[in-house]
Design a protein around this motif. Sequence first.
Motif: not given
Length: 122
Positions: A39-40, A89, A63, A42-46, A92
């Motif tokens: 999770q970065a 990128e 990715s 401001g982003k959702e956990r991926e 996270a």
Amino acid sequence: QVQLVDSGGGLVQAGGSLRLSCAASGLTFSNYAMGWFRQAPGKEREFVATISWSGTYTNYPNSVKGRFTISRDNAKNTVYLQMTSLKPEDTAVYYCAAAPKVGASTYDYNYWGQGTQVTVSS
């Protein structure tokens, strides 16, 4: 009480490598599939990777495919994430998780580690 303890994060330059570890206790480790998510800000956990209880099945999103490798040692109750060719990128907080079966959704997982920060500088 189930505990998953993530470790191994840090600061690395782009193109470098890191190996994350997740030590599990309080559960029959070999009965669980394991996964890694990130999770970065401001982003959702991926989803990053998953491995079956036996280690014979793994899955990755495009990715990270070809750069990250998930593995496990059931004798040590530990799952690993080897990360190579790291990119900015990839920065996270990385979390390991345990599930009854392999999956790519956070909803598939019952137990979570506390997370370990990975920062990739350009």
